[in-house]
Design a protein around this motif. Structure first.
Motif, PDB file in Angstrom:
ATOM      1  N   MET A   1       0.598  -0.937   0.175  1.00 29.03           N
ATOM      2  CA  MET A   1      -0.378  -0.143  -0.268  1.00 29.03           C
ATOM      3  C   MET A   1       1.111   1.144  -0.215  1.00 29.03           C
ATOM      4  SD  MET A   1      -3.531  -1.205   1.122  1.00 29.03           S
ATOM      5  CE  MET A   1      -3.998  -0.008   2.386  1.00 29.03           C
ATOM      6  N   ARG A   2       0.701   1.996  -1.198  1.00 28.39           N
ATOM      7  CA  ARG A   2       0.771   3.441  -0.857  1.00 28.39           C
ATOM      8  C   ARG A   2       0.388   4.486  -0.656  1.00 28.39           C
ATOM      9  NH1 ARG A   2       3.021   3.389  -7.286  1.00 28.39           N
ATOM     10  NH2 ARG A   2       4.360   1.081  -7.024  1.00 28.39           N
ATOM     11  N   LYS A   3       0.971   5.266   0.020  1.00 25.93           N
ATOM     12  CA  LYS A   3       0.445   6.790   0.699  1.00 25.93           C
ATOM     13  C   LYS A   3       0.217   7.299  -0.283  1.00 25.93           C
ATOM     14  CE  LYS A   3       2.125   6.352   5.595  1.00 25.93           C
ATOM     15  NZ  LYS A   3       1.045   6.375   5.708  1.00 25.93           N
ATOM     16  N   TYR A   4      -1.462   8.615  -0.426  1.00 28.92           N
ATOM     17  CA  TYR A   4      -1.414   9.194  -1.165  1.00 28.92           C
ATOM     18  C   TYR A   4      -2.412  10.334  -0.689  1.00 28.92           C
ATOM     19  CZ  TYR A   4      -1.380   5.775  -4.569  1.00 28.92           C
ATOM     20  OH  TYR A   4      -0.449   4.597  -5.394  1.00 28.92           O
ATOM     21  N   GLU A   5      -2.247  11.956  -1.141  1.00 31.54           N
ATOM     22  CA  GLU A   5      -2.953  12.899  -0.612  1.00 31.54           C
ATOM     23  C   GLU A   5      -3.811  13.624  -1.796  1.00 31.54           C
ATOM     24  OE1 GLU A   5      -0.420  15.428   1.575  1.00 31.54           O
ATOM     25  OE2 GLU A   5       0.047  16.465   0.031  1.00 31.54           O
ATOM     26  N   THR A   6      -4.842  13.279  -1.643  1.00 34.58           N
ATOM     27  CA  THR A   6      -6.406  14.453  -2.371  1.00 34.58           C
ATOM     28  C   THR A   6      -6.589  15.982  -1.867  1.00 34.58           C
ATOM     29  OG1 THR A   6      -7.846  14.037  -3.554  1.00 34.58           O
ATOM     30  CG2 THR A   6      -7.527  12.653  -1.480  1.00 34.58           C
ATOM     31  N   ILE A   7      -6.636  16.878  -2.772  1.00 36.54           N
ATOM     32  CA  ILE A   7      -7.784  17.855  -2.433  1.00 36.54           C
ATOM     33  C   ILE A   7      -8.255  18.369  -3.113  1.00 36.54           C
ATOM     34  CG2 ILE A   7      -5.743  19.564  -3.518  1.00 36.54           C
ATOM     35  CD1 ILE A   7      -6.168  21.177  -0.782  1.00 36.54           C
ATOM     36  N   PHE A   8      -8.848  18.820  -2.799  1.00 37.35           N
ATOM     37  CA  PHE A   8     -10.576  18.467  -3.833  1.00 37.35           C
ATOM     38  C   PHE A   8     -11.061  20.207  -2.971  1.00 37.35           C
ATOM     39  CE2 PHE A   8     -12.309  15.503  -0.566  1.00 37.35           C
ATOM     40  CZ  PHE A   8     -13.650  16.514  -0.034  1.00 37.35           C
ATOM     41  N   ILE A   9     -11.881  21.118  -4.355  1.00 38.60           N
ATOM     42  CA  ILE A   9     -12.253  21.720  -3.447  1.00 38.60           C
ATOM     43  C   ILE A   9     -13.656  21.733  -4.383  1.00 38.60           C
ATOM     44  CG2 ILE A   9     -12.642  24.599  -4.210  1.00 38.60           C
ATOM     45  CD1 ILE A   9      -9.273  24.082  -4.993  1.00 38.60           C
ATOM     46  N   LEU A  10     -15.039  22.285  -3.641  1.00 40.01           N
ATOM     47  CA  LEU A  10     -15.371  22.393  -3.603  1.00 40.01           C
ATOM     48  C   LEU A  10     -16.842  23.172  -3.838  1.00 40.01           C
ATOM     49  CD1 LEU A  10     -17.859  19.410  -1.124  1.00 40.01           C
ATOM     50  CD2 LEU A  10     -16.876  19.249  -3.464  1.00 40.01           C
ATOM     51  N   HIS A  11     -17.664  23.788  -5.225  1.00 37.84           N
ATOM     52  CA  HIS A  11     -18.284  24.673  -5.469  1.00 37.84           C
ATOM     53  C   HIS A  11     -19.475  25.068  -4.191  1.00 37.84           C
ATOM     54  CE1 HIS A  11     -20.741  28.008  -7.655  1.00 37.84           C
ATOM     55  NE2 HIS A  11     -19.858  27.272  -8.804  1.00 37.84           N
ATOM     56  N   PRO A  12     -19.065  26.776  -3.848  1.00 35.65           N
ATOM     57  CA  PRO A  12     -19.302  28.018  -2.642  1.00 35.65           C
ATOM     58  C   PRO A  12     -20.497  27.533  -2.528  1.00 35.65           C
ATOM     59  CG  PRO A  12     -18.859  29.016  -5.076  1.00 35.65           C
ATOM     60  CD  PRO A  12     -18.287  28.177  -4.787  1.00 35.65           C
ATOM     61  N   SER A  13     -21.841  27.364  -3.520  1.00 36.06           N
ATOM     62  CA  SER A  13     -23.195  26.976  -2.907  1.00 36.06           C
ATOM     63  C   SER A  13     -24.097  26.617  -3.051  1.00 36.06           C
ATOM     64  CB  SER A  13     -23.405  27.833  -4.670  1.00 36.06           C
ATOM     65  OG  SER A  13     -23.466  26.484  -5.561  1.00 36.06           O
ATOM     66  N   MET A  14     -22.940  24.961  -1.825  1.00 35.39           N
ATOM     67  CA  MET A  14     -23.459  23.653  -1.971  1.00 35.39           C
ATOM     68  C   MET A  14     -22.986  24.400  -0.453  1.00 35.39           C
ATOM     69  SD  MET A  14     -20.303  21.180  -4.089  1.00 35.39           S
ATOM     70  CE  MET A  14     -21.383  19.785  -2.715  1.00 35.39           C
ATOM     71  N   ASP A  15     -24.751  23.889   0.537  1.00 35.14           N
ATOM     72  CA  ASP A  15     -24.798  24.002   1.847  1.00 35.14           C
ATOM     73  C   ASP A  15     -23.686  23.111   2.304  1.00 35.14           C
ATOM     74  OD1 ASP A  15     -26.113  21.831   1.233  1.00 35.14           O
ATOM     75  OD2 ASP A  15     -28.080  21.908   2.609  1.00 35.14           O
ATOM     76  N   GLU A  16     -24.016  23.564   4.101  1.00 42.22           N
ATOM     77  CA  GLU A  16     -22.468  22.349   4.522  1.00 42.22           C
ATOM     78  C   GLU A  16     -23.314  21.193   4.716  1.00 42.22           C
ATOM     79  OE1 GLU A  16     -19.453  22.928   6.608  1.00 42.22           O
ATOM     80  OE2 GLU A  16     -20.762  25.218   6.269  1.00 42.22           O
ATOM     81  N   GLU A  17     -24.036  20.386   4.540  1.00 39.70           N
ATOM     82  CA  GLU A  17     -24.554  19.210   4.595  1.00 39.70           C
ATOM     83  C   GLU A  17     -24.267  18.819   3.235  1.00 39.70           C
ATOM     84  OE1 GLU A  17     -28.702  18.400   5.939  1.00 39.70           O
ATOM     85  OE2 GLU A  17     -28.892  19.724   7.138  1.00 39.70           O
ATOM     86  N   ALA A  18     -24.093  19.770   2.157  1.00 43.89           N
ATOM     87  CA  ALA A  18     -23.642  19.111   0.738  1.00 43.89           C
ATOM     88  C   ALA A  18     -22.446  18.488   0.444  1.00 43.89           C
ATOM     89  CB  ALA A  18     -24.567  19.930  -0.158  1.00 43.89           C
ATOM     90  N   VAL A  19     -21.335  19.771   1.427  1.00 40.77           N
ATOM     91  CA  VAL A  19     -20.263  19.398   1.382  1.00 40.77           C
ATOM     92  C   VAL A  19     -19.686  18.285   2.439  1.00 40.77           C
ATOM     93  CG1 VAL A  19     -18.241  20.303   2.624  1.00 40.77           C
ATOM     94  CG2 VAL A  19     -19.639  21.841   0.992  1.00 40.77           C
ATOM     95  N   LYS A  20     -20.253  17.871   3.649  1.00 38.71           N
ATOM     96  CA  LYS A  20     -20.422  16.570   3.809  1.00 38.71           C
ATOM     97  C   LYS A  20     -20.516  15.237   3.652  1.00 38.71           C
ATOM     98  CE  LYS A  20     -20.591  18.884   8.995  1.00 38.71           C
ATOM     99  NZ  LYS A  20     -21.546  19.443   9.863  1.00 38.71           N
TER     100      LYS A  20
END
Length: 95
Positions: A1-20
């Motif tokens: 198994m290798r180690k990875y990292e990911t970063i993603f940016i979600l649209h600001p119009s999404m509410d807090e529940e949609a982001v979660k």
């Protein structure tokens, strides 16, 4: 198994529940694909360095995980087809 990292940016119009919900979806893809999540760091809403499709801010999330080499390809595919993802990147952690 290798180690990875990911970063993603979600649209600001999404509410807090949609982001979660989106974050849980991506965590589920990693865990169901045989990976293990080491750390989840939610940075929250931040200003982008430059506008992307006339959007100036977004919700940032960083996930560090361990997985087999095939999992990042599947995660990339999921990022591409998910509505609300502005940008994403997956890199192998060389530490």
């Amino acid at each position: 198994m290798r180690k990875y990292e990911t970063i993603f940016i979600l649209h600001p119009s999404m509410d807090e529940e949609a982001v979660k919900a989106a974050t849980e979806k991506f965590k589920g893809v990693i865990e169901n694909g045989g990976g293990t999540i080491d750390n989840v760091d939610v940075w929250g809403k931040r200003k982008l360095a430059y506008e992307i499709n006339k959007v100036g801010e977004g919700f940032y999330t960083l996930i560090n995980f361990s997985a087999n080499p095939e999992l990042p390809r599947e995660l990339d595919r999921i990022f591409r087809i998910t509505d609300g993802v502005i940008r994403h990147i997956i890199v192998k952690d060389e530490k």
